[in-house]
Scaffold this active site. Structure first.
Site, PDB file in Angstrom:
ATOM      1  N   GLU A  33      59.858  33.568  38.441  1.00 50.86           N
ATOM      2  CA  GLU A  33      58.776  34.119  39.275  1.00 50.86           C
ATOM      3  C   GLU A  33      59.153  35.523  39.744  1.00 50.86           C
ATOM      4  O   GLU A  33      60.239  35.748  40.249  1.00 50.86           O
ATOM      5  CB  GLU A  33      58.507  33.193  40.464  1.00 50.86           C
ATOM      6  N   CYS A  41      47.181  31.159  43.742  1.00 51.30           N
ATOM      7  CA  CYS A  41      46.521  30.074  44.476  1.00 51.30           C
ATOM      8  C   CYS A  41      47.049  29.942  45.906  1.00 51.30           C
ATOM      9  O   CYS A  41      46.290  30.008  46.866  1.00 51.30           O
ATOM     10  CB  CYS A  41      46.726  28.776  43.709  1.00 51.30           C
ATOM     11  N   GLY A 179      29.483  41.093  42.968  1.00 53.63           N
ATOM     12  CA  GLY A 179      29.774  39.838  42.263  1.00 53.63           C
ATOM     13  C   GLY A 179      29.583  38.656  43.194  1.00 53.63           C
ATOM     14  O   GLY A 179      30.054  38.688  44.331  1.00 53.63           O
ATOM     15  N   ALA A 182      32.414  32.452  43.055  1.00 56.55           N
ATOM     16  CA  ALA A 182      33.019  31.795  44.223  1.00 56.55           C
ATOM     17  C   ALA A 182      33.761  32.787  45.120  1.00 56.55           C
ATOM     18  O   ALA A 182      33.581  32.786  46.345  1.00 56.55           O
ATOM     19  CB  ALA A 182      33.957  30.692  43.760  1.00 56.55           C
ATOM     20  N   VAL A 185      31.282  35.221  47.093  1.00 58.26           N
ATOM     21  CA  VAL A 185      30.473  34.643  48.174  1.00 58.26           C
ATOM     22  C   VAL A 185      31.340  34.068  49.290  1.00 58.26           C
ATOM     23  O   VAL A 185      30.916  34.035  50.451  1.00 58.26           O
ATOM     24  CB  VAL A 185      29.445  33.595  47.665  1.00 58.26           C
ATOM     25  N   ALA A 317      42.662  26.423  39.895  1.00 58.33           N
ATOM     26  CA  ALA A 317      44.010  25.912  40.128  1.00 58.33           C
ATOM     27  C   ALA A 317      44.196  24.512  39.549  1.00 58.33           C
ATOM     28  O   ALA A 317      45.204  24.227  38.888  1.00 58.33           O
ATOM     29  CB  ALA A 317      44.288  25.889  41.625  1.00 58.33           C
ATOM     30  N   HIS A 442      28.600   3.914  55.846  1.00 61.85           N
ATOM     31  CA  HIS A 442      27.581   4.536  56.697  1.00 61.85           C
ATOM     32  C   HIS A 442      28.160   4.776  58.090  1.00 61.85           C
ATOM     33  O   HIS A 442      28.856   3.918  58.612  1.00 61.85           O
ATOM     34  CB  HIS A 442      26.371   3.620  56.812  1.00 61.85           C
TER      35      HIS A 442
HETATM   36  C1  LIG Z   1      40.529  34.835  46.195  1.00 59.27           C
HETATM   37  C2  LIG Z   1      40.715  33.660  45.268  1.00 59.27           C
HETATM   38  C3  LIG Z   1      40.325  32.401  45.664  1.00 59.27           C
HETATM   39  C4  LIG Z   1      40.494  31.325  44.812  1.00 59.27           C
HETATM   40  N1  LIG Z   1      40.105  30.078  45.229  1.00 59.27           N
HETATM   41  C5  LIG Z   1      40.265  29.026  44.411  1.00 59.27           C
HETATM   42  C6  LIG Z   1      39.902  27.729  44.836  1.00 59.27           C
HETATM   43  O1  LIG Z   1      39.438  27.530  45.948  1.00 59.27           O
HETATM   44  N2  LIG Z   1      40.095  26.696  43.975  1.00 59.27           N
HETATM   45  C7  LIG Z   1      40.609  26.876  42.716  1.00 59.27           C
HETATM   46  O2  LIG Z   1      40.762  25.914  41.985  1.00 59.27           O
HETATM   47  N3  LIG Z   1      40.964  28.105  42.298  1.00 59.27           N
HETATM   48  C8  LIG Z   1      40.813  29.167  43.104  1.00 59.27           C
HETATM   49  N4  LIG Z   1      41.195  30.406  42.686  1.00 59.27           N
HETATM   50  C9  LIG Z   1      41.749  30.549  41.318  1.00 59.27           C
HETATM   51  C10 LIG Z   1      43.212  30.113  41.288  1.00 59.27           C
HETATM   52  O3  LIG Z   1      43.934  30.819  42.264  1.00 59.27           O
HETATM   53  C11 LIG Z   1      43.787  30.360  39.913  1.00 59.27           C
HETATM   54  O4  LIG Z   1      42.981  29.720  38.951  1.00 59.27           O
HETATM   55  C12 LIG Z   1      45.192  29.809  39.802  1.00 59.27           C
HETATM   56  O5  LIG Z   1      46.045  30.422  40.738  1.00 59.27           O
HETATM   57  C13 LIG Z   1      45.737  30.023  38.398  1.00 59.27           C
HETATM   58  O6  LIG Z   1      47.005  29.475  38.330  1.00 59.27           O
HETATM   59  P1  LIG Z   1      48.084  29.983  37.295  1.00 59.27           P
HETATM   60  O7  LIG Z   1      49.276  29.138  37.527  1.00 59.27           O
HETATM   61  O8  LIG Z   1      47.495  30.047  35.953  1.00 59.27           O
HETATM   62  O9  LIG Z   1      48.379  31.490  37.685  1.00 59.27           O
HETATM   63  P2  LIG Z   1      48.730  32.248  39.078  1.00 59.27           P
HETATM   64  O10 LIG Z   1      48.411  31.435  40.252  1.00 59.27           O
HETATM   65  O11 LIG Z   1      48.098  33.558  38.916  1.00 59.27           O
HETATM   66  O12 LIG Z   1      50.295  32.369  39.002  1.00 59.27           O
HETATM   67  C14 LIG Z   1      50.943  33.164  38.071  1.00 59.27           C
HETATM   68  C15 LIG Z   1      52.296  33.525  38.610  1.00 59.27           C
HETATM   69  O13 LIG Z   1      53.052  34.129  37.587  1.00 59.27           O
HETATM   70  C16 LIG Z   1      53.789  35.207  38.125  1.00 59.27           C
HETATM   71  N5  LIG Z   1      54.084  36.115  37.023  1.00 59.27           N
HETATM   72  C17 LIG Z   1      53.185  36.828  36.289  1.00 59.27           C
HETATM   73  N6  LIG Z   1      53.825  37.511  35.320  1.00 59.27           N
HETATM   74  C18 LIG Z   1      55.136  37.247  35.464  1.00 59.27           C
HETATM   75  C19 LIG Z   1      56.297  37.640  34.764  1.00 59.27           C
HETATM   76  N7  LIG Z   1      56.219  38.425  33.679  1.00 59.27           N
HETATM   77  N8  LIG Z   1      57.487  37.184  35.194  1.00 59.27           N
HETATM   78  C20 LIG Z   1      57.573  36.366  36.267  1.00 59.27           C
HETATM   79  N9  LIG Z   1      56.501  35.945  36.957  1.00 59.27           N
HETATM   80  C21 LIG Z   1      55.308  36.366  36.549  1.00 59.27           C
HETATM   81  C22 LIG Z   1      52.864  35.790  39.174  1.00 59.27           C
HETATM   82  O14 LIG Z   1      53.600  36.533  40.130  1.00 59.27           O
HETATM   83  C23 LIG Z   1      52.257  34.523  39.755  1.00 59.27           C
HETATM   84  O15 LIG Z   1      53.006  34.044  40.835  1.00 59.27           O
HETATM   85  C24 LIG Z   1      41.057  31.510  43.527  1.00 59.27           C
HETATM   86  C25 LIG Z   1      41.460  32.780  43.128  1.00 59.27           C
HETATM   87  C26 LIG Z   1      41.305  33.841  43.981  1.00 59.27           C
HETATM   88  C27 LIG Z   1      41.753  35.193  43.526  1.00 59.27           C
END
Ligand SMILES: Cc1cc2nc3c(=O)[nH]c(=O)nc-3n(C[C@H](O)[C@H](O)[C@H](O)COP(=O)(O)OP(=O)(O)OC[C@H]3O[C@@H](n4cnc5c(N)ncnc54)[C@H](O)[C@@H]3O)c2cc1C
Length: 463
Positions: A33, A41, A179, A182, A185, A317, A442
């Site tokens: 990381e 997330c 936009g 989710a 809004v 997530a 209920h």
């Molecule tokens: C404002 C916002 C609200 C959201 N709300 C929701 C919600 O309510 N419910 C929901 O289901 N989803 C929600 N999402 C979407 C959700 O956050 C993502 O779908 C989810 O985090 C994706 O998970 P991931 O593990 O694929 O990647 P990420 O959570 O993006 O994690 C990727 C990780 O990899 C690390 N990384 C990247 N490249 C490298 C590298 N080369 N070397 C080492 N580390 C690296 C990054 O630092 C990061 O920590 C939201 C997103 C945003 C932006």
């Protein structure tokens, strides 16, 4: 060189959950990381936004205390304390992941990881020190970031993305949200609740455009009622940040309009983190900004996998976590079913909340089904009336021929905690009559699901 069975690159809900499941299955596992455990997330997405939205909800309740027979002299807010609470919640969750990594004996490697041939990864730490690691299986879970449009370049101050939107030092008096997915809004609702003058600009004809049309329409009504200005069928053509405020030229069906605000929040989607991580060097195929994988998340290069936001499918997530679990279970030789992307719930945590799974009515019709559609409004729900949240409804869609539950769409208070019933029902191939015969407690909001199903079959009681 340290050697592992599995190395996961990225520790979001995709990466850290994958690592835990891998460790449970007996694999020697490490996670790399570059920033904070828990990814977008926990640190910048799902969790901190829900903390902000909770503050908004409490503030709204305080402002409407008299509706509940209560008197409050004057509800006030401390914007920076609201932001601080959200950051504390996020930090606490990230520490929780740290604990889980330790508990599951997963090595956490801090730094930026880049794939090398021979199933190796070079990690560059914050002091620029490079270390190589090797694994039998490498799972890429590097996630995504805010997408930038050429006509809406983010400067982090006047034109911002979601990270800045949840850590602003001062509350803006006015905001344009570009936009209405989710993320857009949820921020629009949060800032409007705090007293910011909010305008939402959406390119498509409806807000939350991926939802069933009935949901979008109800949502737009509620949004407008709460004082948010809505411009659908509109697009921001350009922004001028040279003055004190931002000027946005918005193209509408009636011509161009100039809007002015303190900040513009660009919430137009995500851009995957697939650059500079060695994909090209290894010849790993990508398409339209996503890493190409098969049903079990293998890339075209043996031993390298990808899951979460970096692959096609809903950027959520719970999807990232489910993909990671399926990926490592397959590596472990378990009998794994591919994920059913048709049964992924999606939730929006604005007010009213939205939750849905399966086909919209339009999609079901287009797929050629003959439908039985039922609806139950929360205005007829005792629990919703008692709670003072009668806006919204549950809509269910069944195949008239075999009774298959094709879709479920909800809008109203707390519906994001209700959608799992439909997900499970659909997973178990539950028919409408089985839902009807399953006694719902209920008074609860969940009765509306049973009543909506009853409505579809002409047996509704409380309408
Ligand atoms: C404002 C916002 C609200 C959201 N709300 C929701 C919600 O309510 N419910 C929901 O289901 N989803 C929600 N999402 C979407 C959700 O956050 C993502 O779908 C989810 O985090 C994706 O998970 P991931 O593990 O694929 O990647 P990420 O959570 O993006 O994690 C990727 C990780 O990899 C690390 N990384 C990247 N490249 C490298 C590298 N080369 N070397 C080492 N580390 C690296 C990054 O630092 C990061 O920590 C939201 C997103 C945003 C932006």
């Amino acid at each position: 060189m340290s050697k592992y069975d599995i190395i996961v690159l990225g520790s979001g809900p995709g990466g850290y959950v994958t690592a835990i499941r891998a460790s449970q299955l007996g694999f020697k596992t490490a996670v790399i990381e570059k920033e904070s455990l828990g990814g977008v997330c926990l640190n910048w997405g799902c969790i901190p936004t829900k903390a902000l939205l909770k503050s908004a909800q409490v503030f709204n309740y305080l402002n409407h205390a008299e509706d509940y027979g209560l008197t409050i002299e004057k509800a006030d807010k401390d914007f920076s304390a609201v932001v601080k609470r959200s950051r504390n919640v996020a930090d606490g969750m990230s520490k929780g992941v740290q604990f889980l990594m330790k508990k599951n004996k997963i090595d956490v490697i801090e730094g930026f990881g880049k794939l090398k041939s021979g199933k190796k990864i070079t990690v560059t730490d914050k002091n620029d020190k490079k270390t190589d690691y090797e694994a039998d299986h490498i799972i890429v879970a590097t996630g995504a970031r805010s997408r930038e449009l050429p006509n809406l370049p983010q400067d982090g101050e006047k034109v911002i993305g979601y990270r800045e939107a949840m850590t602003l030092k001062e509350q803006p008096e006015s905001m344009i949200v570009v936009g209405s997915g989710a993320i857009g809004v949820e921020f629009a609702h949060f800032y409007n609740s705090m007293g910011t003058d909010v305008t939402v600009v959406e390119f498509l004809p409806n807000l939350v455009p991926l939802e069933d049309e009935d949901i979008s329409k109800q949502f737009e009504r509620s949004f407008k009622k709460s004082g948010i200005k809505v411009m659908t069928n509109s697009s921001v053509e350009s922004v001028d940040t040279s003055g004190k405020k931002v000027k946005a030229i918005v193209k509408t069906k009636k011509g161009e309009e100039t809007l002015e605000a303190d900040v513009v929040l660009s919430a137009v989607g995500i851009k995957t983190n697939i650059e500079n991580i060695g994909l090209e060097d290894l010849g790993i195929k990508t398409e339209r900004d996503k890493i190409l994988v098969n049903d079990f998340y293998q890339t075209n290069v043996q031993g390298i996998y990808a899951i979460g936001d970096v692959v096609a499918g809903p950027a959520l997530a719970h999807v990232a976590s489910a993909e990671g679990i399926a990926c490592v279970e397959k590596i472990a030789g378990m009998n794994v079913e591919p994920i059913d992307y048709g049964n992924v719930p999606g939730c929006t945590y604005a007010s009213p909340e939205i939750a849905s799974v399966g086909m919209t009515e339009k999609q079901a019709k287009e797929a050629g089904y003959e439908l039985k559609v039922g609806k139950f409004p929360f205005s007829a729900s005792g629990k919703a009336k008692a709670a003072g949240t009668p806006d919204g409804f549950v809509k269910v869609i069944f195949d008239a021929k075999y009774g298959e539950w094709l879709g479920c769409h909800m809008i109203g208070a707390g519906v994001t905690d209700m959608i799992a019933e439909a997900v499970l029902g659909r997973k178990l191939e539950t028919t409408g009559h089985e839902v009807l015969k399953a006694i719902h407690p209920h008074p609860t909001m969940s009765e509306a699901v049973m009543e909506a199903v009853a409505d579809a079959y002409g047996e509704v009681i409380h309408l």
